[in-house]
Design an enzyme around this catalytic site. Structure first.
Site, PDB file in Angstrom:
ATOM      1  CG  ASP A 143      -2.024   1.028   1.124  1.00  0.00           C
ATOM      2  OD1 ASP A 143      -1.730   2.239   1.223  1.00  0.00           O
ATOM      3  OD2 ASP A 143      -3.184   0.629   0.956  1.00  0.00           O
ATOM      4  CB  ILE A 144       0.806   4.266  -2.138  1.00  0.00           C
ATOM      5  CG1 ILE A 144       1.816   5.359  -2.487  1.00  0.00           C
ATOM      6  CG2 ILE A 144      -0.566   4.862  -1.875  1.00  0.00           C
ATOM      7  CD1 ILE A 144       1.482   6.100  -3.756  1.00  0.00           C
ATOM      8  CG  HIS A 212      -8.488  -2.243  -3.182  1.00  0.00           C
ATOM      9  ND1 HIS A 212      -9.477  -1.562  -3.870  1.00  0.00           N
ATOM     10  CD2 HIS A 212      -8.195  -1.477  -2.097  1.00  0.00           C
ATOM     11  CE1 HIS A 212      -9.771  -0.440  -3.239  1.00  0.00           C
ATOM     12  NE2 HIS A 212      -9.014  -0.361  -2.149  1.00  0.00           N
ATOM     13  CG  LEU A 213      -7.890  -8.650   1.290  1.00  0.00           C
ATOM     14  CD1 LEU A 213      -9.142  -8.475   2.145  1.00  0.00           C
ATOM     15  CD2 LEU A 213      -7.529 -10.133   1.164  1.00  0.00           C
ATOM     16  CG  HIS A 214      -7.018  -2.238   2.592  1.00  0.00           C
ATOM     17  ND1 HIS A 214      -6.026  -1.321   2.370  1.00  0.00           N
ATOM     18  CD2 HIS A 214      -8.125  -1.773   1.955  1.00  0.00           C
ATOM     19  CE1 HIS A 214      -6.495  -0.320   1.639  1.00  0.00           C
ATOM     20  NE2 HIS A 214      -7.763  -0.578   1.358  1.00  0.00           N
TER      21      HIS A 214
END
Length: 254
Positions: A143-144, A212-214
């Site tokens: 993740d950015i 999208h899965l965190h």
């Protein structure tokens, strides 16, 4: 811009247009610390502080700052309010392609050149390193804006809408995404799978219109802001396990 209804939750406030004297329902973006931000009447920005679900104050600011806050929040763009929390809604499948302002339709629609996650998954964004993933239909990357020491995203290569658009036939996909998330943690020397948080932001609080899965770990070390952004049983975040329960329940009733 002045008064608003302080009985509403902070993500959907009534602002008053001073010039026209008309109340306008404004979709707001959730930010940490109980701050909501969005576009007010005539394109102006609005920032509201809230505590315990009650608005405390509100003021206007330039549209440029509004755009900055929108770009750095974990919410979706203007497109309607969520209506209720993930735990309160009967089924994500019932919403279909109308879920969220930027969610798109359910199912696979291949490649969308305007979608940053589509470009990343096809190796078109050189600044993003793709991490090893054993599933050919998925990609993994960091993740950015990490919310934990380990924070990865698991993304389908095909363009799929937000988690609310998923149906029971997507259960295998979600299972693969969860397995890929655990595998990337283990590959990076994190083995306590009881201390992780995996989940999705619920529309309209989706920053990207591509499923999208965190994957965050250790969950016990999430900072205050991360605990808010990835809060369990909230209006804006649903865990992978909760999503699986919803999809499984839909499958049983269909």
């Amino acid at each position: 811009m002045k008064a608003f209804d302080n009985t509403l939750p902070p993500f959907c406030l009534h602002l008053m247009n001073q010039q026209e004297g008309k109340a306008a329902r404004v979709p707001f973006l959730f930010l940490p610390l109980g701050v909501a931000a969005g576009k007010g009447p005539q394109g102006r920005g609005a920032l509201c502080w809230a505590l315990g679900g009650r608005a405390l104050c509100c003021f206007a600011f330039p549209p440029s700052l509004a755009s900055f806050l929108q770009a750095h929040s974990m919410a979706g763009e203007e497109g309607g309010s969520s209506g209720s929390s993930p735990a309160a809604e009967p089924s994500p499948g019932a919403a279909g392609g109308a879920a969220g302002g930027e969610g798109g339709g359910g199912g696979s629609s291949g490649y969308d050149g305007k979608c940053v996650f589509c470009r990343i998954s096809h190796g078109e964004e050189g600044g993003t390193e793709l991490l090893p993933c054993e599933h050919e239909d998925l990609v993994c990357f960091r993740d950015i804006r990490p919310g934990a020491p380990h924070h990865y995203l698991v993304v389908p290569k095909n363009h799929i809408g937000n988690c609310k658009t998923l149906k029971s036939e997507h259960i295998p996909l979600v299972e693969r995404m969860m397995a890929a998330g655990k595998a990337i943690l283990q590959r990076n020397k994190f083995t306590d799978l009881n201390d992780i948080r995996m989940g999705f932001h619920w529309p309209p609080f989706c920053s990207i219109a591509h499923l999208h899965l965190h994957v965050l770990a250790p969950a016990s070390q999430l900072g205050f802001l991360s605990r808010m952004i990835y809060r369990i049983n909230s209006y804006w975040f649903i865990t992978a396990e909760q999503l699986m329960e919803r999809l499984t329940s839909e499958s049983a009733t269909s």
